[in-house]
Design a protein around this motif. Structure first.
Motif, PDB file in Angstrom:
ATOM      1  N   ARG A   1      -5.336 -11.642  13.038  1.00  0.00           N
ATOM      2  CA  ARG A   1      -4.856 -10.304  13.387  1.00  0.00           C
ATOM      3  C   ARG A   1      -5.409  -9.980  14.764  1.00  0.00           C
ATOM      4  NH1 ARG A   1      -4.097  -4.852  10.154  1.00  0.00           N
ATOM      5  NH2 ARG A   1      -3.986  -3.413  11.901  1.00  0.00           N
TER       6      ARG A   1
ATOM      7  N   MET B   1      -1.809   7.082  -2.965  1.00  0.00           N
ATOM      8  CA  MET B   1      -3.051   7.686  -2.475  1.00  0.00           C
ATOM      9  C   MET B   1      -3.526   8.805  -3.403  1.00  0.00           C
ATOM     10  SD  MET B   1      -2.311   7.818   1.648  1.00  0.00           S
ATOM     11  CE  MET B   1      -3.990   8.173   2.187  1.00  0.00           C
TER      12      MET B   1
ATOM     13  N   GLY C   1       5.264  -0.153  10.400  1.00  0.00           N
ATOM     14  CA  GLY C   1       5.023   1.043  11.206  1.00  0.00           C
ATOM     15  C   GLY C   1       6.232   1.863  11.583  1.00  0.00           C
ATOM     16  N   LEU C   2       7.442   1.347  11.279  1.00  0.00           N
ATOM     17  CA  LEU C   2       8.629   2.125  11.648  1.00  0.00           C
ATOM     18  C   LEU C   2       8.613   3.477  10.928  1.00  0.00           C
ATOM     19  CD1 LEU C   2      11.309   2.015  13.221  1.00  0.00           C
ATOM     20  CD2 LEU C   2      12.375   1.110  11.156  1.00  0.00           C
TER      21      LEU C   2
ATOM     22  N   HIS D   1      -0.640  -5.214  13.796  1.00  0.00           N
ATOM     23  CA  HIS D   1      -0.007  -4.026  13.190  1.00  0.00           C
ATOM     24  C   HIS D   1      -0.563  -2.847  13.974  1.00  0.00           C
ATOM     25  CE1 HIS D   1       1.382  -1.029  10.359  1.00  0.00           C
ATOM     26  NE2 HIS D   1       0.160  -0.546  10.342  1.00  0.00           N
TER      27      HIS D   1
ATOM     28  N   GLY E   1       0.266   0.497  14.004  1.00  0.00           N
ATOM     29  CA  GLY E   1       0.156   1.861  13.475  1.00  0.00           C
ATOM     30  C   GLY E   1       1.340   2.190  12.600  1.00  0.00           C
TER      31      GLY E   1
ATOM     32  N   ARG F   1       6.596   2.288   4.694  1.00  0.00           N
ATOM     33  CA  ARG F   1       7.170   3.637   4.643  1.00  0.00           C
ATOM     34  C   ARG F   1       8.702   3.630   4.760  1.00  0.00           C
ATOM     35  NH1 ARG F   1       4.139   8.003   6.533  1.00  0.00           N
ATOM     36  NH2 ARG F   1       2.895   6.510   7.701  1.00  0.00           N
TER      37      ARG F   1
ATOM     38  N   TYR G   1      -3.455  14.419   7.044  1.00  0.00           N
ATOM     39  CA  TYR G   1      -2.958  14.189   8.412  1.00  0.00           C
ATOM     40  C   TYR G   1      -2.206  15.391   8.968  1.00  0.00           C
ATOM     41  CZ  TYR G   1      -3.075   9.539   6.178  1.00  0.00           C
ATOM     42  OH  TYR G   1      -3.415   8.429   5.455  1.00  0.00           O
TER      43      TYR G   1
ATOM     44  N   LYS H   1       0.820  -1.221   0.000  1.00  0.00           N
ATOM     45  CA  LYS H   1       0.000   0.000   0.000  1.00  0.00           C
ATOM     46  C   LYS H   1       0.849   1.265   0.000  1.00  0.00           C
ATOM     47  CE  LYS H   1      -1.670  -1.626   3.919  1.00  0.00           C
ATOM     48  NZ  LYS H   1      -0.684  -2.652   4.349  1.00  0.00           N
TER      49      LYS H   1
ATOM     50  N   HIS I   1      -0.595 -12.290  14.337  1.00  0.00           N
ATOM     51  CA  HIS I   1      -0.273 -11.043  13.636  1.00  0.00           C
ATOM     52  C   HIS I   1      -0.855  -9.841  14.356  1.00  0.00           C
ATOM     53  CE1 HIS I   1      -1.308  -8.319   9.968  1.00  0.00           C
ATOM     54  NE2 HIS I   1      -0.086  -8.055  10.358  1.00  0.00           N
TER      55      HIS I   1
ATOM     56  N   ASP J   1       3.065  -7.783   2.004  1.00  0.00           N
ATOM     57  CA  ASP J   1       1.814  -7.639   2.743  1.00  0.00           C
ATOM     58  C   ASP J   1       0.845  -6.970   1.787  1.00  0.00           C
ATOM     59  OD1 ASP J   1      -0.238  -6.152   4.128  1.00  0.00           O
ATOM     60  OD2 ASP J   1       1.243  -4.702   4.807  1.00  0.00           O
TER      61      ASP J   1
ATOM     62  N   ARG K   1      -1.043  13.597   1.935  1.00  0.00           N
ATOM     63  CA  ARG K   1      -0.654  13.473   3.343  1.00  0.00           C
ATOM     64  C   ARG K   1      -0.743  14.788   4.134  1.00  0.00           C
ATOM     65  NH1 ARG K   1       3.541  12.032   5.262  1.00  0.00           N
ATOM     66  NH2 ARG K   1       2.629  10.622   6.784  1.00  0.00           N
TER      67      ARG K   1
ATOM     68  N   TYR L   1       2.930   6.356   0.445  1.00  0.00           N
ATOM     69  CA  TYR L   1       1.583   6.922   0.537  1.00  0.00           C
ATOM     70  C   TYR L   1       1.486   8.253  -0.223  1.00  0.00           C
ATOM     71  CZ  TYR L   1       1.792   3.378   4.119  1.00  0.00           C
ATOM     72  OH  TYR L   1       1.994   2.189   4.766  1.00  0.00           O
TER      73      TYR L   1
HETATM   74  N1  LLP Z   1       1.007  -3.808   7.722  1.00  0.00           N
HETATM   75  C1  LLP Z   1      -0.282  -3.443   7.789  1.00  0.00           C
HETATM   76  C2  LLP Z   1      -1.286  -4.437   8.149  1.00  0.00           C
HETATM   77  C3  LLP Z   1      -0.649  -2.104   7.557  1.00  0.00           C
HETATM   78  O1  LLP Z   1      -1.919  -1.758   7.632  1.00  0.00           O
HETATM   79  C4  LLP Z   1       0.354  -1.156   7.226  1.00  0.00           C
HETATM   80  C5  LLP Z   1       0.010   0.245   6.968  1.00  0.00           C
HETATM   81  C6  LLP Z   1       1.682  -1.602   7.117  1.00  0.00           C
HETATM   82  C7  LLP Z   1       1.980  -2.933   7.389  1.00  0.00           C
HETATM   83  C8  LLP Z   1       2.827  -0.695   6.744  1.00  0.00           C
HETATM   84  O2  LLP Z   1       3.037   0.316   7.646  1.00  0.00           O
HETATM   85  P1  LLP Z   1       4.299   1.310   7.445  1.00  0.00           P
HETATM   86  O3  LLP Z   1       5.557   0.506   7.640  1.00  0.00           O
HETATM   87  O4  LLP Z   1       4.212   1.852   6.078  1.00  0.00           O
HETATM   88  O5  LLP Z   1       4.096   2.332   8.476  1.00  0.00           O
HETATM   89  N2  LLP Z   1      -1.522   6.652   4.661  1.00  0.00           N
HETATM   90  C9  LLP Z   1      -0.864   6.807   5.936  1.00  0.00           C
HETATM   91  C10 LLP Z   1      -0.309   5.505   6.453  1.00  0.00           C
HETATM   92  C11 LLP Z   1      -1.329   4.401   6.534  1.00  0.00           C
HETATM   93  C12 LLP Z   1      -0.722   3.087   6.944  1.00  0.00           C
HETATM   94  C13 LLP Z   1      -1.673   1.967   6.728  1.00  0.00           C
HETATM   95  N3  LLP Z   1      -1.182   0.677   7.068  1.00  0.00           N
HETATM   96  C14 LLP Z   1       0.198   7.888   5.794  1.00  0.00           C
HETATM   97  O6  LLP Z   1       0.352   8.449   4.716  1.00  0.00           O
HETATM   98  O7  LLP Z   1       0.877   8.218   6.768  1.00  0.00           O
END
Ligand code: LLP
Length: 417
Positions: free
Chosen positions: A144, A375, A234-235, A194, A196, A277, A316, A56, A192, A75, A312, A371
């Motif tokens: 989850r 997006m 989420g890091l 997640h 944030g 991210r 946010y 995503k 599992h 994922d 973004r 994102y």
């Molecule tokens: N795993 C799951 C189940 C998730 O829902 C997400 C992100 C990730 C992994 C990856 O998280 P990351 O490492 O990217 O933080 N649009 C928002 C962020 C939404 C995140 C959604 N889920 C932004 O632009 O900050």
């Protein structure tokens, strides 16, 4: 990844001015070098963990292919992301189908592809069971879990708090695994969560892991043999240029706890992570051209990218660093950078000190790889922009810009109007 030559911003060995001339603006520009550096950082910090890229964050096939060829899994949160992942070359054994609201047809596609599922509800469990039975397949799943942990991030991207829509609460976990164990076509193999995104401390990850460890012990007693403990993604990354924790920092704190948690179990689960991210965020800039400078109660710099391409800041209140790309130095002023969208919320950066800006200047919005394009929309009748990959002195178009044709490609006018 960045340097300045005669004041001009370079990405690797390519001038941003030349990129803008060749490909037009707005344009997303990604450094292959930075992407590989981020991938390497995860491989080095977590050599034994399974690393699943969160599609995503950025669904560009060229970038996904680089990530897949480095041994990462994926994922995916929809059948579309599953489609992209298979096309990019991720191995189905390393694809986890996430999501709190998967349709029956999405589940069917995942089952036919033979990927693993992170199951978000008992309804979903039953749907998976019945489709797997019909297809004559055995499907490996995790549940989850909602660990009820505060990730200390923006409320819209906190996903593991009690009130969140994601996952099953701890109290329902045992029942869920019990039900799955009794099913023929479903094999519970993982757990599992997640919690944030854009998380800038290690402690929430540690708390989440301990919580999963506690549940893992309880479900083992039911007879579950755990292959993986997945603590999600989420890091956070360093949007403000003030420093952030790295995969190495996270590993240093997390891996000893993982050892402790797994030594307390009979099975020998693997650690799974789902970074998005922190893999792609800082690899990419959004280059945008100044259409007009207007001095009213503020100094507005009106550029050709808005929240249609990078939502973004509007969504946010996110901070992205902004630099003038075609020159450096000289007198500075305070500017607010706004897009072309017909909404007051279309502000990309507020009150930033920049070298004096003029019409025709090029602005680079940093850290736009996660994102950003993923997006984007066609709001206000704006076709989406191109994406370009840079490697050394090479550039390649990795997504053609949309045209007006794309605005109407799927529309139909009924003959009775
Ligand atoms: N795993 C799951 C189940 C998730 O829902 C997400 C992100 C990730 C992994 C990856 O998280 P990351 O490492 O990217 O933080 N649009 C928002 C962020 C939404 C995140 C959604 N889920 C932004 O632009 O900050």
């Amino acid at each position: 990844m960045f340097s300045r030559k005669n004041g001009i911003l370079f990405i690797e060995d390519v001038s941003t001015v030349e990129i803008a001339e060749k490909y037009g603006t707005p344009v997303y520009v990604t450094s292959k070098f930075q992407l590989e550096k981020n991938i390497e950082a995860y491989k080095k910090a977590f050599p034994k963990a399974e690393k699943l890229y969160a599609v995503k964050a950025n669904g560009n096939l060229a970038l996904m292919r680089i990530i897949a060829s480095n041994g990462f899994g994926a994922d995916v949160f929809s059948s579309g992301e599953l489609y992209l992942s298979l096309l990019a070359g991720f191995s189905k054994q390393k694809i986890l189908f996430n999501g709190n609201s998967k349709s029956d047809s999405e589940i069917e596609m995942g089952i036919q592809a033979g990927v693993k599922f992170s199951v978000d509800s008992l309804d979903e469990l039953e749907t998976i069971r019945s489709i797997a039975e019909r297809e004559g397949k055995e499907i490996e799943i995790a549940f989850r879990i909602n660990p009820d942990i505060d990730p200390k991030t923006h409320p819209k991207i906190a996903t593991g708090l009690k009130e969140s829509k994601f996952g099953l609460p701890e109290e329902q976990a045992l029942k869920a695994y019990e039900m799955a164990l009794r099913m023929k076509n479903v094999v519970p193999k993982g757990i599992h969560c997640h919690i944030g995104s854009q998380i800038l401390e290690t402690s929430p990850f540690i708390s989440a892991l301990r919580k999963l460890g506690k549940i893992a012990k309880a479900i083992e007693k039911l007879g579950v043999e755990l292959d993986f403990i997945d603590i999600g993604g989420g890091l956070g990354i360093d949007y403000e240029g003030k420093g952030a924790i790295t995969p190495h920092d996270l590993a240093k704190e997390l891996l000893p706890v993982f050892e402790e948690v797994s030594s307390d179990l009979n099975s020998d689960p693997m650690l799974w992570l789902e970074p998005g991210r922190s893999i792609v965020g800082n690899t990419t800039v959004l280059l945008t051209r100044v259409n007009a400078v207007k001095r009213t109660h503020r100094n507005f710099v009106a550029v050709d990218a808005g929240f249609n391409l990078l939502i973004r800041p509007a969504m946010y209140g996110s901070y992205h660093r902004v630099v003038v790309a075609n020159r450096d130095g000289g007198e500075e002023e305070i500017y607010t950078v706004v897009g072309p969208i017909c909404e007051s919320g279309d502000v990309l950066a507020r009150d930033r000190k920049l070298p004096k800006v003029e019409k025709g200047d090029l602005i680079a919005i940093l850290d736009a790889g996660a994102y950003g394009f993923s997006m984007s929309s066609q709001y206000n009748g704006r076709p989406r922009c191109a994406e370009v990959l840079v490697s050394g002195s090479k550039t390649a178009l990795i997504r053609e810009p949309e045209s007006f044709g794309d605005l109407v490609a799927r529309q139909r006018i009924p003959e009775w109007i």
